[in-house]
Design a protein around this motif. Structure first.
Motif, PDB file in Angstrom:
ATOM      1  N   SER A  60      11.254  -1.929  -2.063  1.00 36.77           N
ATOM      2  CA  SER A  60      10.857  -1.881  -0.702  1.00 36.77           C
ATOM      3  C   SER A  60      10.851  -3.348  -0.149  1.00 36.77           C
ATOM      4  O   SER A  60      10.541  -4.426  -0.999  1.00 36.77           O
ATOM      5  N   CYS A  61      10.876  -3.643   1.057  1.00 34.94           N
ATOM      6  CA  CYS A  61      10.884  -4.971   1.853  1.00 34.94           C
ATOM      7  C   CYS A  61      10.071  -4.792   2.913  1.00 34.94           C
ATOM      8  O   CYS A  61      10.671  -4.375   4.002  1.00 34.94           O
ATOM      9  N   ALA A  62       8.910  -5.432   3.014  1.00 30.15           N
ATOM     10  CA  ALA A  62       8.257  -5.506   4.205  1.00 30.15           C
ATOM     11  C   ALA A  62       8.399  -6.563   4.707  1.00 30.15           C
ATOM     12  O   ALA A  62       8.474  -7.890   4.627  1.00 30.15           O
ATOM     13  N   SER A  63       8.744  -6.433   6.401  1.00 26.90           N
ATOM     14  CA  SER A  63       8.998  -7.842   7.155  1.00 26.90           C
ATOM     15  C   SER A  63       8.044  -7.919   8.327  1.00 26.90           C
ATOM     16  O   SER A  63       7.290  -7.197   8.722  1.00 26.90           O
ATOM     17  N   SER A  64       7.861  -9.175   8.420  1.00 28.72           N
ATOM     18  CA  SER A  64       6.756  -9.511   9.717  1.00 28.72           C
ATOM     19  C   SER A  64       7.468 -10.657  10.430  1.00 28.72           C
ATOM     20  O   SER A  64       8.164 -11.409  10.008  1.00 28.72           O
ATOM     21  N   GLY A  65       6.843 -10.769  11.616  1.00 24.74           N
ATOM     22  CA  GLY A  65       7.281 -12.141  12.278  1.00 24.74           C
ATOM     23  C   GLY A  65       8.154 -11.319  13.700  1.00 24.74           C
ATOM     24  O   GLY A  65       7.776 -10.745  14.088  1.00 24.74           O
ATOM     25  N   ARG A  66       9.337 -11.767  13.586  1.00 22.10           N
ATOM     26  CA  ARG A  66      10.295 -11.431  14.648  1.00 22.10           C
ATOM     27  C   ARG A  66      10.469  -9.814  14.469  1.00 22.10           C
ATOM     28  O   ARG A  66      10.203  -9.222  13.254  1.00 22.10           O
ATOM     29  N   THR A  67      10.706  -9.164  15.688  1.00 17.50           N
ATOM     30  CA  THR A  67      10.889  -7.974  16.081  1.00 17.50           C
ATOM     31  C   THR A  67      11.707  -7.366  14.767  1.00 17.50           C
ATOM     32  O   THR A  67      13.067  -7.589  14.784  1.00 17.50           O
ATOM     33  N   PHE A  68      11.406  -6.593  13.829  1.00 13.81           N
ATOM     34  CA  PHE A  68      12.079  -6.115  12.868  1.00 13.81           C
ATOM     35  C   PHE A  68      13.270  -5.199  13.242  1.00 13.81           C
ATOM     36  O   PHE A  68      14.351  -5.218  12.698  1.00 13.81           O
ATOM     37  N   ASP A 122      12.567   1.853   7.967  1.00 10.26           N
ATOM     38  CA  ASP A 122      11.734   2.731   8.836  1.00 10.26           C
ATOM     39  C   ASP A 122      11.217   1.504   9.776  1.00 10.26           C
ATOM     40  O   ASP A 122      10.435   0.881   9.212  1.00 10.26           O
ATOM     41  N   ASN A 123      11.814   1.552  11.118  1.00  8.20           N
ATOM     42  CA  ASN A 123      11.533   0.691  11.875  1.00  8.20           C
ATOM     43  C   ASN A 123       9.814   0.392  12.147  1.00  8.20           C
ATOM     44  O   ASN A 123       9.545  -0.415  12.760  1.00  8.20           O
ATOM     45  N   ALA A 124       9.428   1.868  12.186  1.00  5.71           N
ATOM     46  CA  ALA A 124       8.061   1.884  12.507  1.00  5.71           C
ATOM     47  C   ALA A 124       7.118   1.229  11.476  1.00  5.71           C
ATOM     48  O   ALA A 124       5.982   0.837  11.788  1.00  5.71           O
ATOM     49  N   LYS A 125       7.520   0.981  10.305  1.00  7.03           N
ATOM     50  CA  LYS A 125       6.774   0.503   9.267  1.00  7.03           C
ATOM     51  C   LYS A 125       7.596  -0.881   8.782  1.00  7.03           C
ATOM     52  O   LYS A 125       6.924  -1.675   8.193  1.00  7.03           O
ATOM     53  N   ASN A 126       8.481  -1.479   9.613  1.00  5.01           N
ATOM     54  CA  ASN A 126       8.950  -2.626   9.520  1.00  5.01           C
ATOM     55  C   ASN A 126       9.134  -2.984   8.137  1.00  5.01           C
ATOM     56  O   ASN A 126       9.182  -4.016   7.360  1.00  5.01           O
ATOM     57  N   THR A 127      10.052  -1.865   7.459  1.00  2.00           N
ATOM     58  CA  THR A 127      10.259  -1.880   6.195  1.00  2.00           C
ATOM     59  C   THR A 127      11.803  -1.485   5.706  1.00  2.00           C
ATOM     60  O   THR A 127      12.193  -0.607   6.460  1.00  2.00           O
ATOM     61  N   VAL A 128      12.474  -2.047   4.964  1.00  2.98           N
ATOM     62  CA  VAL A 128      13.686  -1.530   4.564  1.00  2.98           C
ATOM     63  C   VAL A 128      13.687  -1.229   3.117  1.00  2.98           C
ATOM     64  O   VAL A 128      12.709  -1.836   2.220  1.00  2.98           O
ATOM     65  N   TYR A 129      14.462  -0.398   2.587  1.00  3.53           N
ATOM     66  CA  TYR A 129      14.421   0.110   1.134  1.00  3.53           C
ATOM     67  C   TYR A 129      15.563   0.155   0.332  1.00  3.53           C
ATOM     68  O   TYR A 129      16.463   0.343   1.228  1.00  3.53           O
ATOM     69  N   LEU A 130      15.695   0.183  -1.072  1.00  2.00           N
ATOM     70  CA  LEU A 130      16.733   0.541  -1.677  1.00  2.00           C
ATOM     71  C   LEU A 130      16.395   1.405  -2.870  1.00  2.00           C
ATOM     72  O   LEU A 130      15.788   1.195  -3.694  1.00  2.00           O
ATOM     73  N   GLN A 131      16.973   2.586  -2.640  1.00  2.00           N
ATOM     74  CA  GLN A 131      16.780   3.557  -3.787  1.00  2.00           C
ATOM     75  C   GLN A 131      17.954   3.381  -4.700  1.00  2.00           C
ATOM     76  O   GLN A 131      19.193   3.349  -4.393  1.00  2.00           O
ATOM     77  N   MET A 132      17.618   3.217  -6.076  1.00  2.00           N
ATOM     78  CA  MET A 132      18.607   3.131  -6.899  1.00  2.00           C
ATOM     79  C   MET A 132      18.631   4.010  -8.077  1.00  2.00           C
ATOM     80  O   MET A 132      17.581   4.133  -8.631  1.00  2.00           O
ATOM     81  N   ASN A 133      19.728   4.571  -8.201  1.00  2.00           N
ATOM     82  CA  ASN A 133      19.853   5.711  -9.048  1.00  2.00           C
ATOM     83  C   ASN A 133      20.931   5.618 -10.180  1.00  2.00           C
ATOM     84  O   ASN A 133      21.763   4.764  -9.841  1.00  2.00           O
ATOM     85  N   SER A 134      20.981   6.251 -11.418  1.00  2.00           N
ATOM     86  CA  SER A 134      21.796   6.004 -12.361  1.00  2.00           C
ATOM     87  C   SER A 134      21.799   4.835 -12.755  1.00  2.00           C
ATOM     88  O   SER A 134      23.256   3.991 -12.795  1.00  2.00           O
ATOM     89  N   LEU A 135      20.594   3.878 -12.914  1.00  2.00           N
ATOM     90  CA  LEU A 135      20.767   2.555 -13.192  1.00  2.00           C
ATOM     91  C   LEU A 135      21.586   2.154 -14.509  1.00  2.00           C
ATOM     92  O   LEU A 135      21.454   3.002 -15.436  1.00  2.00           O
ATOM     93  N   LYS A 136      22.340   0.716 -14.603  1.00  2.00           N
ATOM     94  CA  LYS A 136      23.151   0.455 -15.607  1.00  2.00           C
ATOM     95  C   LYS A 136      22.378  -0.574 -16.284  1.00  2.00           C
ATOM     96  O   LYS A 136      21.931  -1.495 -15.243  1.00  2.00           O
TER      97      LYS A 136
END
Length: 118
Positions: A21-29, A73-87
């Motif tokens: 997860s990456c939470a953003s603050s400051g400028r409009t996400f 999720d722009n309402a939560k100012n958050t971007v996600y990276l789902q990582m599956n089948s990791l190597k």
């Protein structure tokens, strides 16, 4: 200015999954293009994935296509990276990045460590 704070990294076995997860603050996400890059020990920074401000466009590195999914999720100012089948070769510090539409990434988080054991 934009502040970015990543979370969700850790140690996982080959074939496992993690969600960053990456939470953003400051400028409009919601106006920003968001992305993830990674840097493995002894290597340069590598593009992983990016998502447009409205989620209509996503891009992935060939090495992660079909395994990783970027979302936001722009309402939560958050971007996600789902990582599956990791190597083991996915082991790196994963860094969140932001940019104005059409511009290079110019805001960076501190990064979160992902380690995949064989």
């Amino acid at each position: 200015q934009v502040q970015l704070v990543e979370s969700g990294g850790g140690l996982v076995q080959t074939g496992g999954s993690l969600r960053l997860s990456c939470a953003s603050s400051g400028r409009t996400f919601s106006s920003l293009t968001m992305g993830w890059l990674r840097q493995a020990p002894g290597k340069g920074r590598e593009f992983v994935a990016a998502i447009s401000w409205n989620s209509r466009s996503t891009n992935y590195a060939d090495s992660v296509k079909g395994r990783f999914t970027i979302s936001r999720d722009n309402a939560k100012n958050t971007v996600y990276l789902q990582m599956n089948s990791l190597k083991p070769e996915d082991t790196a510090v994963y860094v969140c990045a932001a940019a104005s539409t059409g511009r290079p990434f110019n805001y960076w988080g501190q990064g979160t460590q992902v380690t995949v054991s064989s």
